[in-house]
Design an enzyme around this catalytic site. Sequence first.
Site, PDB file in Angstrom:
ATOM      1  N   ILE A 162      36.054  14.138  26.290  1.00  0.00           N
ATOM      2  CA  ILE A 162      34.785  14.783  25.957  1.00  0.00           C
ATOM      3  C   ILE A 162      33.610  13.890  26.308  1.00  0.00           C
ATOM      4  O   ILE A 162      32.547  14.367  26.747  1.00  0.00           O
ATOM      5  CB  ILE A 162      34.746  15.191  24.465  1.00  0.00           C
ATOM      6  CG1 ILE A 162      33.563  16.131  24.193  1.00  0.00           C
ATOM      7  CG2 ILE A 162      34.691  13.978  23.552  1.00  0.00           C
ATOM      8  CD1 ILE A 162      33.675  17.467  24.866  1.00  0.00           C
ATOM      9  N   SER A 197      35.403   1.141  23.437  1.00  0.00           N
ATOM     10  CA  SER A 197      36.648   1.894  23.529  1.00  0.00           C
ATOM     11  C   SER A 197      37.800   0.914  23.624  1.00  0.00           C
ATOM     12  O   SER A 197      37.684  -0.128  24.276  1.00  0.00           O
ATOM     13  CB  SER A 197      36.645   2.822  24.750  1.00  0.00           C
ATOM     14  OG  SER A 197      37.908   3.432  24.919  1.00  0.00           O
ATOM     15  N   ARG A 198      38.912   1.251  22.999  1.00  0.00           N
ATOM     16  CA  ARG A 198      40.084   0.379  23.077  1.00  0.00           C
ATOM     17  C   ARG A 198      40.752   0.433  24.442  1.00  0.00           C
ATOM     18  O   ARG A 198      41.375  -0.534  24.871  1.00  0.00           O
ATOM     19  CB  ARG A 198      41.107   0.781  22.006  1.00  0.00           C
ATOM     20  CG  ARG A 198      40.696   0.448  20.582  1.00  0.00           C
ATOM     21  CD  ARG A 198      41.750   0.893  19.605  1.00  0.00           C
ATOM     22  NE  ARG A 198      41.920   2.351  19.634  1.00  0.00           N
ATOM     23  CZ  ARG A 198      42.872   3.008  18.962  1.00  0.00           C
ATOM     24  NH1 ARG A 198      43.741   2.330  18.224  1.00  0.00           N
ATOM     25  NH2 ARG A 198      42.947   4.319  19.011  1.00  0.00           N
ATOM     26  N   LYS A 249      31.531  16.793  17.134  1.00  0.00           N
ATOM     27  CA  LYS A 249      32.208  17.650  16.162  1.00  0.00           C
ATOM     28  C   LYS A 249      33.725  17.422  16.239  1.00  0.00           C
ATOM     29  O   LYS A 249      34.237  17.046  17.300  1.00  0.00           O
ATOM     30  CB  LYS A 249      31.858  19.127  16.388  1.00  0.00           C
ATOM     31  CG  LYS A 249      32.379  19.704  17.720  1.00  0.00           C
ATOM     32  CD  LYS A 249      33.799  20.206  17.587  1.00  0.00           C
ATOM     33  CE  LYS A 249      34.443  20.430  18.935  1.00  0.00           C
ATOM     34  NZ  LYS A 249      35.877  20.757  18.819  1.00  0.00           N
ATOM     35  N   ASP A 258      40.328  22.405  15.937  1.00  0.00           N
ATOM     36  CA  ASP A 258      39.414  21.598  16.742  1.00  0.00           C
ATOM     37  C   ASP A 258      38.564  22.498  17.642  1.00  0.00           C
ATOM     38  O   ASP A 258      37.337  22.386  17.633  1.00  0.00           O
ATOM     39  CB  ASP A 258      40.180  20.567  17.564  1.00  0.00           C
ATOM     40  CG  ASP A 258      39.254  19.687  18.380  1.00  0.00           C
ATOM     41  OD1 ASP A 258      38.697  18.724  17.831  1.00  0.00           O
ATOM     42  OD2 ASP A 258      39.069  19.976  19.589  1.00  0.00           O
TER      43      ASP A 258
END
Length: 307
Positions: free
Chosen positions: A14, A36-37, A90, A168
Amino acid sequence: MNSMKLGLVGIGKIARDQHVPALARSIDFDLCAAASRHNRLEGVDHYPNVEEMLAARPELDAVSLCTPPDGRYEQAAAVLRAGKHLMLEKPPAATVSEIEALALMAAASGVTLCATWHSREAAEVDAARDWLAGKRIAAVRIRWKEDIRQWHPGQDWILAAGGFGVFDPGINALSIATQILPDPLVVTGAVLSVPTNRVSPIAASIALRTGDAPVAAEFDFLQTGQQSWDIEVDTDAGVLRLRDGGSRLELPDAAPLAGPNEEYARLYRRFAELVRAGESDVDLRPLQLVADAFLVGERRVVEPFDF
Protein backbone atom coordinates in the site's frame (compact mmCIF):
# COMPACT_ATOMS: atom_id res chain seq x y z
CA MET A 1 4.05 27.91 3.41
CA ASN A 2 7.01 25.52 3.54
CA SER A 3 6.38 21.81 3.11
CA MET A 4 6.50 19.63 6.21
CA LYS A 5 9.16 16.96 6.65
CA LEU A 6 7.53 13.53 6.80
CA GLY A 7 8.68 10.03 7.69
CA LEU A 8 6.91 6.99 6.22
CA VAL A 9 6.76 3.81 8.30
CA GLY A 10 5.99 0.45 6.70
CA ILE A 11 7.14 0.10 3.09
CA GLY A 12 4.76 -2.57 1.85
CA LYS A 13 2.35 -2.79 -1.07
CA ILE A 14 0.00 0.00 0.00
CA ALA A 15 2.90 2.36 0.69
CA ARG A 16 4.50 1.73 -2.70
CA ASP A 17 1.24 1.72 -4.66
CA GLN A 18 -0.44 4.72 -3.05
CA HIS A 19 1.46 6.68 -0.40
CA VAL A 20 4.77 7.14 -2.21
CA PRO A 21 3.20 8.36 -5.50
CA ALA A 22 0.87 10.72 -3.60
CA LEU A 23 3.75 12.14 -1.59
CA ALA A 24 5.83 12.59 -4.74
CA ARG A 25 3.16 15.00 -6.02
CA SER A 26 2.41 16.66 -2.68
CA ILE A 27 3.23 20.32 -2.11
CA ASP A 28 2.49 19.91 1.61
CA PHE A 29 4.94 17.16 2.56
CA ASP A 30 8.54 16.27 1.80
CA LEU A 31 9.20 12.54 2.20
CA CYS A 32 12.66 12.52 3.75
CA ALA A 33 12.84 9.33 5.85
CA ALA A 34 11.41 5.82 5.84
CA ALA A 35 11.38 2.95 8.34
CA SER A 36 10.90 -0.71 7.50
CA ARG A 37 12.38 -4.00 8.64
CA HIS A 38 12.54 -5.46 5.15
CA ASN A 39 12.10 -2.85 2.41
CA ARG A 40 13.71 0.38 1.29
CA LEU A 41 12.79 3.35 -0.87
CA GLU A 42 15.45 4.49 -3.30
CA GLY A 43 16.69 8.00 -2.54
CA VAL A 44 15.12 8.15 0.92
CA ASP A 45 17.08 7.77 4.17
CA HIS A 46 16.24 4.39 5.69
CA TYR A 47 15.90 3.20 9.30
CA PRO A 48 15.02 -0.27 10.64
CA ASN A 49 12.20 0.94 12.87
CA VAL A 50 10.23 4.04 13.82
CA GLU A 51 12.11 4.57 17.08
CA GLU A 52 15.49 4.80 15.34
CA MET A 53 14.00 7.05 12.66
CA LEU A 54 12.64 9.45 15.27
CA ALA A 55 15.91 9.49 17.18
CA ALA A 56 17.99 10.16 14.06
CA ARG A 57 15.62 12.71 12.50
CA PRO A 58 14.34 15.07 15.21
CA GLU A 59 13.48 17.63 12.54
CA LEU A 60 10.58 15.52 11.24
CA ASP A 61 7.24 17.30 11.47
CA ALA A 62 4.99 14.33 10.80
CA VAL A 63 4.87 10.57 10.37
CA SER A 64 2.58 8.39 8.25
CA LEU A 65 2.10 4.82 9.49
CA CYS A 66 1.37 2.14 6.87
CA THR A 67 2.12 -0.95 8.95
CA PRO A 68 -0.45 -3.70 9.68
CA PRO A 69 -2.85 -2.79 12.50
CA ASP A 70 -1.61 -5.47 14.89
CA GLY A 71 1.38 -3.97 16.66
CA ARG A 72 0.83 -0.47 15.32
CA TYR A 73 -0.19 0.97 18.69
CA GLU A 74 3.36 0.97 20.05
CA GLN A 75 4.67 2.63 16.88
CA ALA A 76 1.94 5.28 16.96
CA ALA A 77 2.54 5.96 20.65
CA ALA A 78 6.26 6.48 19.98
CA VAL A 79 5.44 9.05 17.31
CA LEU A 80 3.03 10.95 19.54
CA ARG A 81 5.43 10.91 22.49
CA ALA A 82 8.03 12.46 20.18
CA GLY A 83 5.61 15.33 19.49
CA LYS A 84 5.08 14.54 15.80
CA HIS A 85 1.82 14.80 13.86
CA LEU A 86 0.53 11.37 12.89
CA MET A 87 -1.44 9.96 9.98
CA LEU A 88 -2.71 6.36 10.19
CA GLU A 89 -3.50 4.08 7.25
CA LYS A 90 -6.80 2.29 7.70
CA PRO A 91 -7.79 0.50 9.86
CA PRO A 92 -6.32 2.95 12.38
CA ALA A 93 -5.58 0.33 15.07
CA ALA A 94 -6.20 -3.28 15.96
CA THR A 95 -8.89 -2.37 18.53
CA VAL A 96 -11.24 0.46 19.36
CA SER A 97 -9.59 0.99 22.74
CA GLU A 98 -6.18 1.43 21.10
CA ILE A 99 -7.27 4.26 18.82
CA GLU A 100 -9.22 5.92 21.63
CA ALA A 101 -6.06 5.89 23.75
CA LEU A 102 -4.03 7.32 20.87
CA ALA A 103 -6.57 10.12 20.40
CA LEU A 104 -6.19 11.10 24.05
CA MET A 105 -2.41 10.94 23.74
CA ALA A 106 -2.43 13.20 20.67
CA ALA A 107 -4.62 15.74 22.42
CA ALA A 108 -2.34 15.74 25.47
CA SER A 109 0.71 16.23 23.25
CA GLY A 110 -0.91 19.02 21.24
CA VAL A 111 -0.39 17.29 17.88
CA THR A 112 -2.66 16.21 15.05
CA LEU A 113 -3.92 12.64 14.75
CA CYS A 114 -5.54 11.77 11.44
CA ALA A 115 -7.19 8.35 11.19
CA THR A 116 -7.73 7.97 7.46
CA TRP A 117 -10.45 6.19 5.50
CA HIS A 118 -9.16 6.37 1.96
CA SER A 119 -12.33 5.08 0.30
CA ARG A 120 -14.22 8.12 1.55
CA GLU A 121 -11.98 10.15 -0.74
CA ALA A 122 -13.12 8.25 -3.85
CA ALA A 123 -14.31 10.53 -6.61
CA GLU A 124 -18.11 10.24 -6.24
CA VAL A 125 -18.60 9.58 -2.51
CA ASP A 126 -19.36 13.23 -1.71
CA ALA A 127 -21.87 13.42 -4.56
CA ALA A 128 -23.60 10.27 -3.31
CA ARG A 129 -23.83 11.70 0.22
CA ASP A 130 -25.31 14.96 -1.10
CA TRP A 131 -27.91 13.16 -3.25
CA LEU A 132 -29.05 10.95 -0.37
CA ALA A 133 -29.50 13.86 2.02
CA GLY A 134 -33.18 14.27 2.88
CA LYS A 135 -34.32 11.13 1.07
CA ARG A 136 -36.10 8.20 2.70
CA ILE A 137 -33.91 5.10 2.68
CA ALA A 138 -35.79 1.82 2.05
CA ALA A 139 -32.90 -0.67 1.84
CA VAL A 140 -29.14 -0.85 1.32
CA ARG A 141 -27.06 -3.59 -0.30
CA ILE A 142 -23.27 -3.71 0.01
CA ARG A 143 -21.19 -6.13 -2.06
CA TRP A 144 -17.43 -5.94 -1.46
CA LYS A 145 -15.83 -8.97 -3.10
CA GLU A 146 -12.22 -9.23 -4.22
CA ASP A 147 -9.39 -11.71 -4.73
CA ILE A 148 -7.05 -11.85 -1.74
CA ARG A 149 -4.34 -13.42 -3.91
CA GLN A 150 -4.39 -10.40 -6.22
CA TRP A 151 -4.60 -7.61 -3.65
CA HIS A 152 -2.74 -9.15 -0.71
CA PRO A 153 -0.37 -11.72 -2.23
CA GLY A 154 1.36 -13.81 0.43
CA GLN A 155 0.28 -11.48 3.26
CA ASP A 156 -0.41 -14.11 5.91
CA TRP A 157 -0.80 -11.42 8.60
CA ILE A 158 -4.13 -10.37 7.16
CA LEU A 159 -5.73 -13.71 8.12
CA ALA A 160 -3.99 -13.89 11.50
CA ALA A 161 -5.30 -12.53 14.80
CA GLY A 162 -5.56 -8.76 14.53
CA GLY A 163 -5.31 -8.85 10.75
CA PHE A 164 -9.07 -8.24 10.19
CA GLY A 165 -9.32 -10.81 7.39
CA VAL A 166 -11.97 -9.88 4.85
CA PHE A 167 -12.81 -6.85 7.00
CA ASP A 168 -9.56 -5.24 5.82
CA PRO A 169 -11.26 -4.39 2.49
CA GLY A 170 -14.77 -4.62 4.00
CA ILE A 171 -14.08 -1.73 6.34
CA ASN A 172 -13.66 0.43 3.23
CA ALA A 173 -17.29 -0.23 2.35
CA LEU A 174 -18.35 0.59 5.90
CA SER A 175 -16.34 3.81 5.81
CA ILE A 176 -18.28 4.88 2.71
CA ALA A 177 -21.64 3.78 4.09
CA THR A 178 -21.15 5.72 7.31
CA GLN A 179 -20.23 8.76 5.23
CA ILE A 180 -23.12 8.76 2.77
CA LEU A 181 -26.12 7.43 4.73
CA PRO A 182 -28.14 10.05 6.64
CA ASP A 183 -28.76 7.82 9.70
CA PRO A 184 -26.31 5.77 11.79
CA LEU A 185 -25.62 2.11 11.03
CA VAL A 186 -26.29 -0.55 13.66
CA VAL A 187 -25.11 -4.18 13.42
CA THR A 188 -27.86 -6.73 14.13
CA GLY A 189 -26.13 -9.97 13.15
CA ALA A 190 -23.25 -11.52 11.24
CA VAL A 191 -21.86 -14.79 9.94
CA LEU A 192 -18.06 -15.03 9.79
CA SER A 193 -16.45 -17.74 7.64
CA VAL A 194 -13.03 -18.69 9.01
CA PRO A 195 -10.71 -21.22 7.29
CA THR A 196 -9.64 -24.14 9.46
CA ASN A 197 -5.98 -23.03 9.26
CA ARG A 198 -6.60 -19.32 9.87
CA VAL A 199 -7.92 -17.06 12.61
CA SER A 200 -9.61 -14.16 10.79
CA PRO A 201 -12.58 -14.54 8.42
CA ILE A 202 -12.15 -14.94 4.69
CA ALA A 203 -15.82 -14.08 4.08
CA ALA A 204 -18.60 -12.45 6.06
CA SER A 205 -22.30 -11.61 5.84
CA ILE A 206 -23.46 -8.74 8.03
CA ALA A 207 -27.00 -7.61 8.77
CA LEU A 208 -27.38 -3.97 9.78
CA ARG A 209 -30.01 -1.26 10.00
CA THR A 210 -29.95 2.43 9.20
CA GLY A 211 -33.02 4.17 10.56
CA ASP A 212 -35.80 1.66 9.83
CA ALA A 213 -34.15 0.34 6.65
CA PRO A 214 -32.38 -3.04 6.41
CA VAL A 215 -28.76 -3.14 5.26
CA ALA A 216 -27.18 -6.34 3.89
CA ALA A 217 -23.40 -6.47 3.50
CA GLU A 218 -21.56 -9.30 1.77
CA PHE A 219 -17.76 -9.43 2.02
CA ASP A 220 -15.73 -12.09 0.19
CA PHE A 221 -11.96 -12.51 -0.18
CA LEU A 222 -12.23 -15.36 -2.71
CA GLN A 223 -13.79 -13.50 -5.63
CA THR A 224 -12.10 -14.35 -8.92
CA GLY A 225 -12.71 -12.67 -12.24
CA GLN A 226 -14.57 -9.38 -11.98
CA GLN A 227 -14.17 -7.74 -8.59
CA SER A 228 -17.09 -6.04 -6.83
CA TRP A 229 -16.95 -2.89 -4.72
CA ASP A 230 -20.55 -1.72 -4.93
CA ILE A 231 -23.19 -0.09 -2.74
CA GLU A 232 -26.85 0.20 -3.76
CA VAL A 233 -29.37 2.32 -1.87
CA ASP A 234 -33.12 2.09 -2.50
CA THR A 235 -34.81 5.43 -1.81
CA ASP A 236 -38.15 7.16 -2.35
CA ALA A 237 -36.53 8.85 -5.36
CA GLY A 238 -35.11 5.72 -6.96
CA VAL A 239 -31.97 3.62 -6.64
CA LEU A 240 -28.51 5.06 -6.10
CA ARG A 241 -25.64 2.84 -7.23
CA LEU A 242 -22.12 3.66 -6.10
CA ARG A 243 -19.72 1.37 -7.93
CA ASP A 244 -16.01 0.60 -8.25
CA GLY A 245 -15.18 1.55 -4.67
CA GLY A 246 -16.90 4.92 -4.89
CA SER A 247 -15.40 6.13 -8.15
CA ARG A 248 -18.58 5.70 -10.25
CA LEU A 249 -22.05 6.98 -9.37
CA GLU A 250 -25.32 5.98 -11.07
CA LEU A 251 -28.43 7.99 -10.22
CA PRO A 252 -32.01 7.72 -11.49
CA ASP A 253 -32.57 9.57 -14.77
CA ALA A 254 -29.00 10.85 -14.93
CA ALA A 255 -25.83 10.01 -16.80
CA PRO A 256 -23.26 8.09 -14.73
CA LEU A 257 -20.61 10.15 -12.99
CA ALA A 258 -17.02 8.95 -12.77
CA GLY A 259 -13.96 10.78 -11.50
CA PRO A 260 -10.22 10.13 -11.28
CA ASN A 261 -8.54 8.16 -8.51
CA GLU A 262 -7.08 10.82 -6.21
CA GLU A 263 -7.85 9.20 -2.86
CA TYR A 264 -4.38 9.41 -1.34
CA ALA A 265 -3.61 12.85 -2.72
CA ARG A 266 -6.79 14.04 -0.99
CA LEU A 267 -5.81 12.26 2.22
CA TYR A 268 -2.49 14.06 2.42
CA ARG A 269 -4.11 17.41 1.62
CA ARG A 270 -6.59 16.78 4.42
CA PHE A 271 -3.78 15.81 6.80
CA ALA A 272 -1.95 19.05 6.01
CA GLU A 273 -5.13 21.09 6.57
CA LEU A 274 -5.65 19.46 9.97
CA VAL A 275 -2.04 20.09 11.02
CA ARG A 276 -2.21 23.75 10.05
CA ALA A 277 -5.55 24.17 11.82
CA GLY A 278 -4.31 22.42 14.95
CA GLU A 279 -7.08 19.81 14.73
CA SER A 280 -7.46 16.02 14.65
CA ASP A 281 -9.85 13.70 12.82
CA VAL A 282 -10.54 10.34 14.46
CA ASP A 283 -13.83 8.84 13.23
CA LEU A 284 -14.25 5.42 14.84
CA ARG A 285 -17.57 4.42 13.26
CA PRO A 286 -16.23 1.98 10.63
CA LEU A 287 -13.98 0.26 13.18
CA GLN A 288 -16.81 0.08 15.72
CA LEU A 289 -19.04 -1.68 13.16
CA VAL A 290 -16.33 -4.28 12.50
CA ALA A 291 -15.91 -4.80 16.25
CA ASP A 292 -19.67 -5.25 16.61
CA ALA A 293 -19.71 -7.82 13.80
CA PHE A 294 -17.06 -9.83 15.66
CA LEU A 295 -19.04 -9.47 18.91
CA VAL A 296 -22.37 -10.77 17.59
CA GLY A 297 -21.13 -12.85 14.66
CA GLU A 298 -21.66 -16.58 14.30
CA ARG A 299 -18.30 -18.19 13.49
CA ARG A 300 -18.41 -20.88 10.80
CA VAL A 301 -15.38 -23.01 9.99
CA VAL A 302 -14.69 -23.44 6.27
CA GLU A 303 -12.06 -25.22 4.20
CA PRO A 304 -8.42 -24.24 4.70
CA PHE A 305 -6.88 -21.42 2.69
CA ASP A 306 -3.32 -21.10 1.41
CA PHE A 307 -1.82 -18.46 -0.86
